[in-house]
Structure formats: C-alpha cells, structure tokens
Design an enzyme around this catalytic site. Sequence first.
Site, PDB file in Angstrom:
ATOM      1  NE  ARG A   1     -11.163  17.929  -2.906  1.00 44.15           N
ATOM      2  CZ  ARG A   1      -9.938  18.202  -3.304  1.00 44.15           C
ATOM      3  NH1 ARG A   1      -9.634  19.417  -3.718  1.00 44.15           N
ATOM      4  NH2 ARG A   1      -9.006  17.276  -3.297  1.00 44.15           N
TER       5      ARG A   1
ATOM      6  CB  SER B   1      -6.860  18.969  -1.242  1.00 39.02           C
ATOM      7  OG  SER B   1      -5.578  19.276  -1.683  1.00 39.02           O
ATOM      8  CG  HIS B   2      -6.491  23.093  -3.263  1.00 35.13           C
ATOM      9  ND1 HIS B   2      -6.652  21.808  -3.714  1.00 35.13           N
ATOM     10  CD2 HIS B   2      -7.254  23.869  -4.060  1.00 35.13           C
ATOM     11  CE1 HIS B   2      -7.471  21.815  -4.755  1.00 35.13           C
ATOM     12  NE2 HIS B   2      -7.859  23.037  -4.987  1.00 35.13           N
TER      13      HIS B   2
ATOM     14  CG  ASP C   1      -2.122  20.494  -0.380  1.00 38.34           C
ATOM     15  OD1 ASP C   1      -1.302  19.745   0.203  1.00 38.34           O
ATOM     16  OD2 ASP C   1      -3.014  20.065  -1.138  1.00 38.34           O
TER      17      ASP C   1
ATOM     18  CG  ASP D   1      -4.387  16.856   0.755  1.00 35.14           C
ATOM     19  OD1 ASP D   1      -3.894  17.919   0.327  1.00 35.14           O
ATOM     20  OD2 ASP D   1      -4.750  15.941  -0.003  1.00 35.14           O
TER      21      ASP D   1
ATOM     22  CG  ASP E   1      -1.994  16.210  -2.021  1.00 32.65           C
ATOM     23  OD1 ASP E   1      -2.098  17.418  -1.686  1.00 32.65           O
ATOM     24  OD2 ASP E   1      -2.899  15.593  -2.616  1.00 32.65           O
ATOM     25  NE  ARG E   2      -2.992  20.970  -4.756  1.00 34.65           N
ATOM     26  CZ  ARG E   2      -3.731  21.732  -5.537  1.00 34.65           C
ATOM     27  NH1 ARG E   2      -3.410  23.004  -5.732  1.00 34.65           N
ATOM     28  NH2 ARG E   2      -4.803  21.260  -6.115  1.00 34.65           N
TER      29      ARG E   2
ATOM     30  CB  THR F   1      -6.285  17.577 -14.562  1.00 35.85           C
ATOM     31  OG1 THR F   1      -5.663  18.480 -15.464  1.00 35.85           O
ATOM     32  CG2 THR F   1      -6.254  18.156 -13.163  1.00 35.85           C
TER      33      THR F   1
ATOM     34  CD  GLU G   1      -2.084  16.739 -11.266  1.00 32.41           C
ATOM     35  OE1 GLU G   1      -2.995  16.881 -12.082  1.00 32.41           O
ATOM     36  OE2 GLU G   1      -2.263  16.536 -10.057  1.00 32.41           O
TER      37      GLU G   1
ATOM     38  CB  SER H   1      -2.224  21.947  -9.612  1.00 29.75           C
ATOM     39  OG  SER H   1      -2.114  20.537  -9.664  1.00 29.75           O
TER      40      SER H   1
ATOM     41  CE  LYS I   1      -1.812  17.017  -5.494  1.00 31.08           C
ATOM     42  NZ  LYS I   1      -3.045  16.487  -6.086  1.00 31.08           N
TER      43      LYS I   1
END
Length: 901
Positions: A334, A434-435, A617, A619, A621-622, A687, A714, A716, A727
């Site tokens: 990233r 992601s986020h 989020d 992407d 996955d959250r 993590t 997780e 998160s 996830k």
Amino acid sequence: MVTSQPAVCESNPENEWCPPGHGDLYAALVGSGSLDALLEQGIKYMFVSNSDNLGATLDLAILTHFAKSGAPFMMECCVRTENDKKGGHLAVRATDGQLILRESAMCAADDEAAFQDISKHRFFNTNNLWVRLDSLKETLDKNGGFIPLPMIKNAKTVDPKDDSSQKVVQLETAMGAAIECFSGSTAITVPRTRFAPVKKCDDLILLRSDAYIITDDFRALLNPALSKAPVVSLDSKQYKLVNALEDATQDGVPSLLKCTRLTIKGPVRMSKKCKFVGDVSIVNGSGEIKVVPAGEHKDTTIDLTNAPGLGPLKPVSVKTSPFEGQKPGTSGLRKKTKVVMKEHYLNNFVQATFDALKETGVNVSEGTLVVGGDGRYFNPEAIQMIIQMGVANGVKRFWVGQDGLLSTPAVSAIIRERGPVWQKAFGAFILTASHNPGGPEEDFGIKYNCENGGPAPEKLTDMIYVNTTTIKSYKICADFPKVDISSQGSTTVTSADGSASATVEIIPSTQNHVELLKTIFDFSSIKNLLDRDDFTMVYDSMHGVNGPYAKAVFIDVFGQDGSVCMNANPTDDFNGGHADPNLTYAKELVAIMGLDRTGARIDMTGKAIPSFGAAADGDGDRNMILGTQFFVTPSDSLAIIAAYADEAIPFFKEQGGLKGVARSMPTSGAVDLVAADKNFDLFETPTGWKYFGNLMDSKVIYGGKDYTPFICGEESFGTGSNHVREKDGIWAVLAWLSILAYKNQDATKPLVTVEEIVREHWAKYGRNYYCRWDFEGVASEGANAMMDKMRADASANTGRQVGSYKIAISDDFTYVDPVDGSVSKKQGIRFLMEDGSRVIFRLSGTAGSGATVRMYIEQYQPDQDKLDLPVSEALKELTQVALELCDIKTFCGTETPTVIT
Ligand code: VG1
Ligand code: CO
C-alpha cells in the site's frame, strides 16, 4: 600490471570477495570441525560431486571398487569428446608417475592444441570424487592443516557483469586437483551417465527434453534409444539465464529424440509440438521473438527472420531499476497513489510477483489469473497493465470483474469456485488498499492471492520483495489491445503468426460469491426475518466495492427495499470518505443507529432506529455490526457467531459442527471462552488473514488434523470461515442475520434484539472489555524507537508492578505455525498481566505512508454486576498503565489517539 593487492569495487563492495573455488571443500571440512566429527562417527569414505551433476549418485559398485583398491583418493573420469576438449584433463606427471589434473587455465598458450587433443589426453574429471577420510586427515596434518592445491589464475573484471571495470586476477583452487596430493591416488573410467552437469541452458534444454529420461530412482539418464546426446548450442546472449530458456519453452520443450545437433541463433519460442530431427539450425535475425512452427523439422535451417511475429502478443523487455520500499505489509503493498503511478513502479512489483510465482513452480500458462479491485482511483489503468504484463509472462486466460470490481472475499470465492477444472484460477491480483482512503491524493494497493484463494504467505511475499530489490527489466505486451472492462464477455487475441492466443473474460462481479453464500446460510429463514414488520435494517457499503454485493443479496435475492443498501454505488475515492467500518469513520450509519463515536447513545426522540445496522470497508472484507443504539465489538461478534454457528448456520450444522476457531493475537479472548466451553480447537495467530489459511488447509493440503469447519476473526472488524480464505464482510452480516432469525423463529413473539443476544452471551461467559487506540500518521523513527525500547525492556518489565497490575509476561509475540512449522517473529509487544488483562502494541502494516501505532487493551470481567460499564470507564486504569508502559508521549509527541475502536 599485477599489484598483488586485494581488489576494490566502489560501486558494489560485494564484488571484492573472491570466491575460493570448490577446492575450499577441504579447508571447510577441517575448519567447521566436520572432518573430525565424521571420523569420530567411524565414517571412512566420502563421496563428493558438483551439485549440478545430476548423474552423481552414490553407486555402491563404485564404492566397493574404491574400498577394495585401498587407494586414498579416486577420481571418476569420462572419455573426452569434442564437447569436452576445452575442459581440464587427467595426466600422469612424467617425473614421478603421480596422477595430476590439468586445467585450461594452467596450460601455456602454445600448448593449447595439445591440451585440446582428445586422442592424446583421453580422460576428463567428472568431479565425482571418492576420498578416504583417514588419509585426508593424515595429508592435512602433514601439511599443517591445509592441502597444497595448485592455484588457478583466472583473468576477470572486478564487476563480473561489467567488462569495462577494473581487471583483476581471481585465484581459486579445484577440489579434483587434490588427486596430486595423495600418493597412490587412482582414477576410474565411468560411463557418461555419471556425468550430467547442467551448466548452461544448452544442457538444461537437453535434460528437460525427451533425449533424457528420469529413472524410477530419480536418475536422469540419456534416453536408451540414443547412443549419443544431441549437440545443442543455443545463442549464448539470448539464453544465458534459465528464465530466458523458460520463456522460450513456455509451451513445452521440443522433441530432441532424433536430433543430432540443434543450433539456435536469435530470440525464438518453441513448443512441445516441435520435433527436431537430424541437424537442425534455427536463425532469427529480426531481434523480435519468433515462434518455431509446430511439426517435424529435419536436417534443415529454419530462417525465421522474416516470419510473421507475435504481433499483439509480442513481449518486450523494458529496462527498469528497483524502487525502495516495495515490501508487502499485513495485506499487500500500500502506497500513496502518486507513488504507485510513477513510471515503472507498479510494473516492477507485478514482474517481481510473476518471477516469484515462477520460482515457486506455479505454471501461469495453465488456468486463469483473476484481476479485480475495490474500484479505487487508478484501478482501471492498473488492470490493463496487469493484463499486458500477464500475457508477456505467459498467462493465457484472465477473469476480470466487470468494471474492474471484485471484493476481496469474492476474489477468494472465484479462485476456489469458478470454472471447469482446466480453467481453474491459479491466483489473483487484487487492487485494493482496503480501508485506506482512495483517490489521486490518497492510497493505492495491490496484493496477490494464491491458488487456495488466500493471501500470499510470507514465504512468497518475502520472495516478491527480494525480487523488487534486484529487478532490472520487466516484460510487457505493449501492443496488446486495451480491453473494454465495462461489459461482460470474452475477448481472444491471437498472435500475428497464429501460434498463440490469450483470452480476457469480463465476468460478473457478484455471481460466484452470492452463489456460494446461498449454500452456506438458510436464505429462506433470513428472508422471513427481514420481512417481519418489526424488523428493519440498513447496510452501509461506504461507497466501496461492497455495494453491488449488498444489492445483489438484499435487493435482488431477498427482495428488500432499496433503502436497505446505503452508499452502495462504488466511487473511485469512496466519496472522499474513509471506507473503514468503525464508530469513527462510519459516521452516517452510526448516527442512524443512534450512537456517537464513542458508542454512547444519542437522543433519538421521534426518530425510528433500525433493528440492525452493518457496514463494510472499501474491499468488502470487513464488517461492523450494530443493533438499535448498540455496538457489537468485533471480538464479541466473533465469539457470538462461533457460539451459535452449529444451531443457526447450515454450513456448520450440516458438516458435523464447528471444529476450530482462531483469532489474531490482539483480538480479545472472548472466543477463547466459547472454545473452552464447546471444546473447539483454538488458535492465536499474528495479525493478518494469511495466517488463518494454513489452519483451514491443514488436512486437505498438509495431510494433518482437520480443523474445519472453521471460524476466525480479528479485532479489526474482520470475520470469516473456511468457505473462502479471506475475511468476508457480507458473510458476517448474514451470520448475524442467521442468529437473529434463529432467535426469532416465533413471529408472534416480540423481536429478540442484537443487544439482548450480546447481553445473554456476557451473562453466560463474562465480558471482555476491550478497546484499541490508533495513533495514525506519527513519525516512523519515534514509533520504531518506542517499540525497540519496549522490546529491549521486555525481561526487565516481566514481574514489575504497575498501578494495580502485575506484569506476568512481557515479550514480542512469536508465532510458530502448527501446520507447516514456519516461524513469524516480532508480531507485537505484549504485556500479559497476572489477572489475565492484556496490553499490546503493534505498528500497522497497512499504512500507505508514515507510521500508525496500535495500542490494544483488554480486561476480562466475570462479575455479573459489572457487565454494563462504559468501556472507557472499565478500562480507565489499564489505559493509563498502557500509556505509561509505552511512553508514547515522549517518543511520538502525543497521547491522544486519532481513532478509538
Ligand atoms: C490491519 C488490521 C488487521 C487486518 C489488516 C488488513 O492491519 O489491524 O487486523 O488484517 O489491516 O485488513 P495493520 O497491520 O494495519 O494493523 V484490510 O480489510 O485493510 O485488508
Ligand atoms: Co479490507
């Protein structure tokens, strides 16, 4: 002029090292203590060879011969042929009859003709050597600890890759030369099969062809149908490195069974459909790769200079140099979008990945490469570039999400579920940070997922990183046409000569994933819940990639009103927001659910509040789960899903029940209590999702114990199961709706709420008060120094009393993977208190720039009267202790977090 001084190479001091040659073997045996150790164990004979000689097997007949001879040293020799005339030969020293070895570097220029006369000097050394260890020890002792080997003088340049650099003399010794140091040494002629060195691509192509066979005991032998190996001579400029040969034979190695001589000049590509018979010569003077036509070629010269080339499939090699800092973090690389958009930046990373895949034996020409992302800025350009580079690296089929959109869990599902066997995906590039916010001024990200659908394991990401530090060029088909990714369909591009093609298929973004989810949950009971008059919900996709998935499930499948899906149209900058589902960044949803950023209730008089709220989020996955004016922490959510899985979710119920659960180390221990209660196998991993994959694949891939069905999560806001290897945000939402449906089977009774389910859980298991403080955008130096200090003080801190807490253990978390044994160090500083409370510090591995310190605080409360405290109050003292332990104020100049979750 020879100065006899050590060489200096300022551009790269590593070049100053003079490799000693394999004669160093003897000194190394002594120096390392191995010789004495071997002798002590009663070992008498040693057999050594060059590692590139695939014919050097431990032949018992030869060992017997050597033992019977009583000689101290024996060399395996082969009869010299035309091909070997330049190499050294065995000789008898005229003065004393001693066997000696003569290398070309030891030969005077005017004796060269005689040296190369294979009828005069008939034998060459295979470097398969047999040594009596006791005689070796004697010889060493006699000579003061070394063997007086003749020195070989090589004329080189200090930088071997730069002919114009300082000329140097490189001194080396050869292990075979020791034959002259043992009186009574002997030699034996062996068949050529004992000598199959792979030194050049000329040898390698031969060995990989049908001119060689592999016996049942894994020896490479000349095919018995051949009396003599074909003489291969490849263009030394074109095929110096193995990679070049592999590119040239990406469609298979041609048949050389009936070939006597193969000569190739210029860049070509062959396939296993080519058959060379007799003396074949291939010439391509065009400088552009040309494909040798399939079929038999007999005693001929094929001139491809003017043949049609690959046209749109023509790969070109673009010169580049490494960029610093291309090390994938917790979940891929990233960086600021501006950095990624620099010329060659992304190309380097993508090429480093393709190279790493090849190094690990992935055949990218078989199956499909998936490409998609979260829709952020620069995704479309990156997708076209990956296609062009993929084709150049041998990829034949791509699946690209429509409009470039694929959520991270959907990619995992596509890799695992989509297509017939021959098309199955071997991996995917996911373009997401992601986020992290998106847009030209914000972040871009890229990560690679493997054949199991999970993120690349550390072994692969390490390899990718190493490749980024040495990259010199990348391959791209710059003329491959731009593909329209806005509509579904398949485009096949064929090379100008008709020999090859590549297919890009634009696939529906949501189909595979939604189909998979339907097999996991009881959709009809969820629909009954959603259709209840007293049940309302809202799902915030935060302008990320989750929108289309939320709509496909809630509007298309469940027939809900469009208002259920908030912010469900992906935009390339997430509408300027921060697509991170937590109380701070999902402001809009949090307010609708009647909460403030601390999770406290706000006045909602006169406003209807939904029964259920969720957010995703960037992407997808959250997930964040909310009830009416109630926030469910991700750690509690994980524990509660695990507790209800067997009753509420068919995927678990019908596979004999949940077997294993796992959480990342900083995640609270709430799920541990459920695991202990229900007898699940429990794992604590570092993590990042990549560590869960091995546990899910423990049986299928590693043949060990089965932990599936499996749930993991997780702190998160990530939760998931073994249905994919990432996830899965929408999975967690459906899991919660399944629990609600299960608790509300009787529609005549009042709705059992999210809050009631959580409180019931706490009443049974106790409550793990938990929070995470993030200090975003602090200076890396300060953050690193802070971590180093705590690491250094770990043992001093152990046993210390801080406030009312006593530190039982302070360490830096190390994870030993129970499935493959790999070790991951430095995964977070832990302070484990005697009463079970924990304080943990980590540096984020997803920050696009600068550093983010994460401070995690947990305290378990079993007392039924203390289950309803505000989190900040319950953790007040421990938070103070944590700030004291890290002294972030001194190191980073602040004690105020940017985000609390
Ligand atoms: C963060 C989270 C971690 C998560 C990772 C990727 O990593 O803490 O739990 O797996 O993001 O999530 P870090 O190293 O910044 O703490 V995602 O949804 O951004 O791919
Ligand atoms: Co994410």
